[in-house]
Write an enzyme that holds these catalytic residues in place. Structure first.
Site, PDB file in Angstrom:
ATOM      1  N   GLY A 164       0.618  -1.062  -0.128  1.00  0.00           N
ATOM      2  CA  GLY A 164       0.053   0.513   0.319  1.00  0.00           C
ATOM      3  C   GLY A 164       0.790   1.379  -0.650  1.00  0.00           C
ATOM      4  CD  GLU A 200       9.137  -4.453  -7.759  1.00  0.00           C
ATOM      5  OE1 GLU A 200       8.252  -3.250  -8.421  1.00  0.00           O
ATOM      6  OE2 GLU A 200       8.378  -5.322  -7.603  1.00  0.00           O
ATOM      7  CE  LYS A 237      -6.913   0.707  -4.545  1.00  0.00           C
ATOM      8  NZ  LYS A 237      -7.244  -0.848  -4.864  1.00  0.00           N
ATOM      9  CD  GLU A 275      -2.798  -3.794  -4.768  1.00  0.00           C
ATOM     10  OE1 GLU A 275      -3.686  -3.618  -4.160  1.00  0.00           O
ATOM     11  OE2 GLU A 275      -1.715  -2.953  -5.157  1.00  0.00           O
ATOM     12  NE  ARG A 292      -7.882  -4.892   1.781  1.00  0.00           N
ATOM     13  CZ  ARG A 292      -7.256  -4.454   1.021  1.00  0.00           C
ATOM     14  NH1 ARG A 292      -6.080  -4.947   1.850  1.00  0.00           N
ATOM     15  NH2 ARG A 292      -7.264  -3.506   0.313  1.00  0.00           N
ATOM     16  NE  ARG A 338     -11.650   3.390  -2.475  1.00  0.00           N
ATOM     17  CZ  ARG A 338     -10.713   2.972  -1.793  1.00  0.00           C
ATOM     18  NH1 ARG A 338     -10.043   2.818  -0.395  1.00  0.00           N
ATOM     19  NH2 ARG A 338     -10.997   1.810  -2.288  1.00  0.00           N
TER      20      ARG A 338
HETATM   21  C1  MV4 Z   1       5.852   0.517  -8.308  1.00  0.00           C
HETATM   22  C2  MV4 Z   1       5.708   1.740  -8.777  1.00  0.00           C
HETATM   23  C3  MV4 Z   1       6.620   1.725 -10.210  1.00  0.00           C
HETATM   24  N1  MV4 Z   1       6.774   0.829 -10.169  1.00  0.00           N
HETATM   25  N2  MV4 Z   1       7.120  -0.383  -8.188  1.00  0.00           N
HETATM   26  C4  MV4 Z   1       2.645   1.775  -4.487  1.00  0.00           C
HETATM   27  C5  MV4 Z   1       1.433   0.973  -4.328  1.00  0.00           C
HETATM   28  C6  MV4 Z   1       2.822  -0.375  -3.493  1.00  0.00           C
HETATM   29  N3  MV4 Z   1       1.727  -1.550  -3.700  1.00  0.00           N
HETATM   30  C7  MV4 Z   1       3.475  -0.075  -5.180  1.00  0.00           C
HETATM   31  N4  MV4 Z   1       3.578   0.465  -5.021  1.00  0.00           N
HETATM   32  C8  MV4 Z   1       3.933   1.682  -6.684  1.00  0.00           C
HETATM   33  N5  MV4 Z   1       5.073   0.463  -7.091  1.00  0.00           N
HETATM   34  C9  MV4 Z   1       7.516  -0.475  -9.770  1.00  0.00           C
HETATM   35  N6  MV4 Z   1       8.671  -1.123  -9.671  1.00  0.00           N
HETATM   36  C10 MV4 Z   1       5.175   3.035  -8.581  1.00  0.00           C
HETATM   37  C11 MV4 Z   1       4.130   2.515  -7.602  1.00  0.00           C
HETATM   38  C12 MV4 Z   1       3.076   3.436  -7.516  1.00  0.00           C
HETATM   39  C13 MV4 Z   1       1.342   3.358  -7.497  1.00  0.00           C
HETATM   40  C14 MV4 Z   1       1.133   2.200  -7.933  1.00  0.00           C
HETATM   41  C15 MV4 Z   1      -0.580   2.095  -8.081  1.00  0.00           C
HETATM   42  C16 MV4 Z   1      -1.367   3.268  -7.089  1.00  0.00           C
HETATM   43  C17 MV4 Z   1      -0.489   4.348  -6.996  1.00  0.00           C
HETATM   44  C18 MV4 Z   1       1.168   4.231  -7.260  1.00  0.00           C
HETATM   45  C19 MV4 Z   1       1.038   6.098  -6.697  1.00  0.00           C
HETATM   46  C20 MV4 Z   1       2.377   5.851  -6.553  1.00  0.00           C
HETATM   47  C21 MV4 Z   1       3.732   4.294  -6.938  1.00  0.00           C
END
Ligand code: MV4
Length: 456
Positions: A164, A200, A237, A275, A292, A338
């Site tokens: 998250g 990553e 969100k 996701e 969940r 929301r």
């Molecule tokens: C990332 C990414 C870009 N590249 N991983 C944010 C929440 C967490 N679940 C992982 N996230 C991200 N991982 C890589 N390799 C960008 C995000 C990210 C993001 C992802 C989904 C929704 C909103 C976001 C906001 C900022 C960064």
């Protein structure tokens, strides 16, 4: 089938579970904190047990109090809803030891997916696409440096116990890696008690697209399509929709299959969500699996006509899924806003007494909320007070319907995020379906440019 289910939650999701139970002829037990005495979930359940003071740590997160309430009322199952203990392997284990069914996945699936780096490895083994990166946690900053040079900057460091968005660091050059690595470790240790960090390749401006799954204990796994949740602020969100404006039939099919493979690989049962990050080039990568029922499950219910909460209960009781993959069809377009009790400009919480309330209806409108006129929005809990969902024949109709509903809604006494939702829905980029996870940062400028043009 269960005779009585205890709902270990509050607010809209507690009501949602009570409604599913009522339609299935199952009796319900609400639990509540001292701050929630007058809440709707307490009134609508067949029985209610006070489990502690307002602070969640001593009520909704208090496992002995919940188990005690289930034992004295004779509940044979516990539904955890979302948030609170919904992803607690401990609660799932204790339920099993007490012969109470936990309405959710097996404890081992919860724990595996809670360890983000182990989950990533499990997905690699299952053949699910992941972003290039480390195999497991980083042993040292040197290992991180070597790997980053190999796969190329920018990279992202993530806390293995995180998720998250907590405990993440984007690193854009070699010189920044060592300090970022130490900061990420320290933050992870402080937030989760586990310092482990993995690495990553950083995907710039992706979309967040997630696949809804349902699995039974007889080896059947079905996906119910995607939700696009790219419109977020600080990993919260704001708007979700299905179908995603960014998917075409082939990509939807591929991502659905990948999500089903992910679930099969870990012996998943019950409702779950995989996701994915979706890059601008149409490449998708596993990000996390949520073990969940999610806040935004209703969006999928609107386009598929399936009741995910009833299905969770039936599957937990040992039933086979009530549908096969080929029976899942998608109709029209669904949107969810929301609605938070917060100042739409400062985003500060705005708890207090709801003095008056008008929630519009009409065709294709669904409200999931525990609000009523005279209710008190407590400062002790999440500021989400309502989910407004609409279903239309297509995306344009869904947007128009949402705008119509937001304009008709009256909530007096507290501030809400409704004005922010109205600005987002007016945005030309949102209307064109051109959004990414940074939308909320850049749409403000687009919005301002628009109002400047409007006055000049
Ligand atoms: C990332 C990414 C870009 N590249 N991983 C944010 C929440 C967490 N679940 C992982 N996230 C991200 N991982 C890589 N390799 C960008 C995000 C990210 C993001 C992802 C989904 C929704 C909103 C976001 C906001 C900022 C960064």
């Amino acid at each position: 089938m269960f005779k009585k289910i205890l709902i270990a939650n509050r607010g809209d999701i507690a009501l949602r579970v009570i409604r599913a139970c009522q339609e299935l002829g199952i009796r319900t037990v609400a639990v509540y904190s001292e701050a929630d005495r007058d809440s709707l979930h307490v009134r609508f359940a067949d029985q209610a047990v006070c489990i502690g003071p307002a602070r969640s740590a001593r009520s909704y997160l208090n496992v002995p109090a919940l188990i005690g309430a289930a034992e004295v009322t004779g509940a044979d199952a516990i539904h955890p809803g979302y948030g609170f203990l919904s992803e607690s392997g401990t609660l799932a284990d204790i339920c099993q030891a007490c012969r109470i069914t936990f309405i959710g996945p097996p404890a081992r699936a919860i724990r595996l997916m809670g360890n983000k780096s182990a989950a990533r490895n499990a997905m690699i083994a299952a053949g699910v696409p992941v972003v290039p990166g480390s195999q497991g946690v980083l042993g040292s900053e040197h290992e991180g440096g070597r790997l980053a040079r190999e796969i190329g900057f920018p990279v992202i460091l993530k806390a293995s116990a995180g998720g998250g968005g907590r405990g993440m660091r984007v690193v854009r050059s070699a010189g920044d890696l060592a300090p970022a690595f130490r900061a990420a470790q320290a933050e992870a240790q402080a937030a989760f008690g586990i310092a482990d960090v993995y690495l990553e390749k950083y995907v710039e401006a992706p979309r967040h697209v997630e696949i809804q799954l349902m699995a039974d204990s007889h080896g059947h796994v079905v996906h119910l399509g995607e939700r696009d949740c790219s419109v977020q602020r600080r990993h919260q969100k704001l708007i979700e929709e299905s179908p995603s404006p960014a998917l075409h039939e082939k990509l939807r099919h591929e991502m659905g299959r990948a999500a089903v493979e992910a679930a099969r690989a870990v012996g998943y049962v019950n409702a779950g969500t995989v996701e994915f990050l979706l890059s601008g080039h149409g490449d998708y990568y596993f990000m996390e699996m949520n073990t969940r029922i999610q806040v935004e499950h209703g969006v999928t219910e609107l386009v598929t006509g399936r009741d995910l909460v009833k299905e969770q209960i039936l599957v937990a009781a040992g039933a086979r899924l009530s549908f096969a993959q080929k029976e899942i069809a998608f109709t029209g377009h669904a949107l969810e806003c929301r609605i938070n009790a917060e100042d739409p400009d400062s985003f500060r919480p705005s708890p207090g007494l709801i003095r008056s309330l008008h929630l519009p209806g009409g065709p294709g409108v669904r409200w999931d909320t525990a609000m009523y006129a005279g209710a008190e929005v407590s400062p002790h809990y999440d500021s989400l007070v309502a989910k407004l969902m609409v279903h239309g024949r297509d995306r344009a109709e869904a947007i128009a319907r949402m705008q119509r509903c937001l304009a008709e809604t009256v909530v007096e006494g507290i501030k809400t995020s409704i004005p922010l939702h109205q600005r987002i829905l007016r945005s030309p980029s949102f209307q064109a379906g051109r959004v990414d996870t940074h939308f909320l940062e850049w749409f403000q400028d687009e919005d301002e440019a628009q109002s400047v043009r409007a006055v000049s």
